[in-house]
Motif scaffolding. Sequence first.
Motif, PDB file in Angstrom:
ATOM      1  N   ILE A 135       0.823  -1.186  -0.046  1.00  0.00           N
ATOM      2  CA  ILE A 135      -0.092   0.056   0.104  1.00  0.00           C
ATOM      3  C   ILE A 135       0.753   1.587   0.079  1.00  0.00           C
ATOM      4  N   PHE A 136       1.819   1.234   0.758  1.00  0.00           N
ATOM      5  CA  PHE A 136       2.841   2.507   0.947  1.00  0.00           C
ATOM      6  C   PHE A 136       3.544   2.689  -0.209  1.00  0.00           C
ATOM      7  N   PRO A 148      -1.716   7.493  -4.232  1.00  0.00           N
ATOM      8  CA  PRO A 148      -3.063   7.124  -4.284  1.00  0.00           C
ATOM      9  C   PRO A 148      -3.539   7.647  -5.706  1.00  0.00           C
ATOM     10  N   TYR A 188      -8.972   7.115  -0.615  1.00  0.00           N
ATOM     11  CA  TYR A 188      -7.903   6.159  -0.420  1.00  0.00           C
ATOM     12  C   TYR A 188      -7.483   5.982   0.968  1.00  0.00           C
ATOM     13  N   TYR A 189      -7.147   7.031   1.463  1.00  0.00           N
ATOM     14  CA  TYR A 189      -6.339   6.962   2.837  1.00  0.00           C
ATOM     15  C   TYR A 189      -7.382   6.697   3.878  1.00  0.00           C
ATOM     16  N   LEU A 203      -8.080   3.100   3.961  1.00  0.00           N
ATOM     17  CA  LEU A 203      -6.769   2.282   4.597  1.00  0.00           C
ATOM     18  C   LEU A 203      -6.981   2.331   6.145  1.00  0.00           C
ATOM     19  N   VAL A 241      -9.973   0.206   7.387  1.00  0.00           N
ATOM     20  CA  VAL A 241      -9.317  -1.235   7.641  1.00  0.00           C
ATOM     21  C   VAL A 241      -8.234  -1.505   8.652  1.00  0.00           C
ATOM     22  N   LEU A 242      -7.428  -0.566   8.866  1.00  0.00           N
ATOM     23  CA  LEU A 242      -6.290  -0.519   9.852  1.00  0.00           C
ATOM     24  C   LEU A 242      -6.980  -0.532  11.112  1.00  0.00           C
ATOM     25  N   SER A 279       6.496  -0.671   9.055  1.00  0.00           N
ATOM     26  CA  SER A 279       5.153  -1.292   9.382  1.00  0.00           C
ATOM     27  C   SER A 279       5.061  -2.847   9.323  1.00  0.00           C
TER      28      SER A 279
END
Length: 176
Positions: free
Chosen positions: A2-3, A7, A15-16, A19, A22-23, A109
């Motif tokens: 992802i990173f 986007p 997009y963020y 994310l 979901v996180l 991460s």
Amino acid sequence: FIFMQAPPEGQAFGYYFALMVVLGLTATWCGVGVNLPILSEIVAGERRATIMAWEGTLESSCSAIFGNAMVGFLAQNVFGYDLSSANAESVADNTENVKALGSALMLVSFFPWVLCFMCYTLLHWSYGRDLRRLRERQQMQRVEKAARTADAAEAILQDAESKAPCAASQQEVVPS
């Protein structure tokens, strides 16, 4: 990962946001759903608050120390992030800096999550054994306490019996 990519054009917020949702739904359960319940079961009651405080302190301080500082260090020294060319107007044009920062963020991460996965996997092996040990230790402490209580009660009874004949003999001596 992802990173490693930017986007879609004009859709950065969505997009963020996706994310982060979901996180939030997948990564936040570890502390309250695993760590604290397990620690509350395998740690003796008199040590529970201290151990939970240490767990929270170590987790937070490690992430604060290694997270932000490590991203900057890796981005500049390993992936070639050029701090002198970074400014708000040229972020979209400077794909090398975006890639360097994304790579550093991915490493910082990804590897801690792999380490967490391995540690949580080891819990399947060690949790039952630790819980069994704690229960055996608590049972032994209850037995020892009961034995001490029984010994103390017996000593009190013997003391009372040894004083009882004296009181009875004193009553016989005294005329009514």
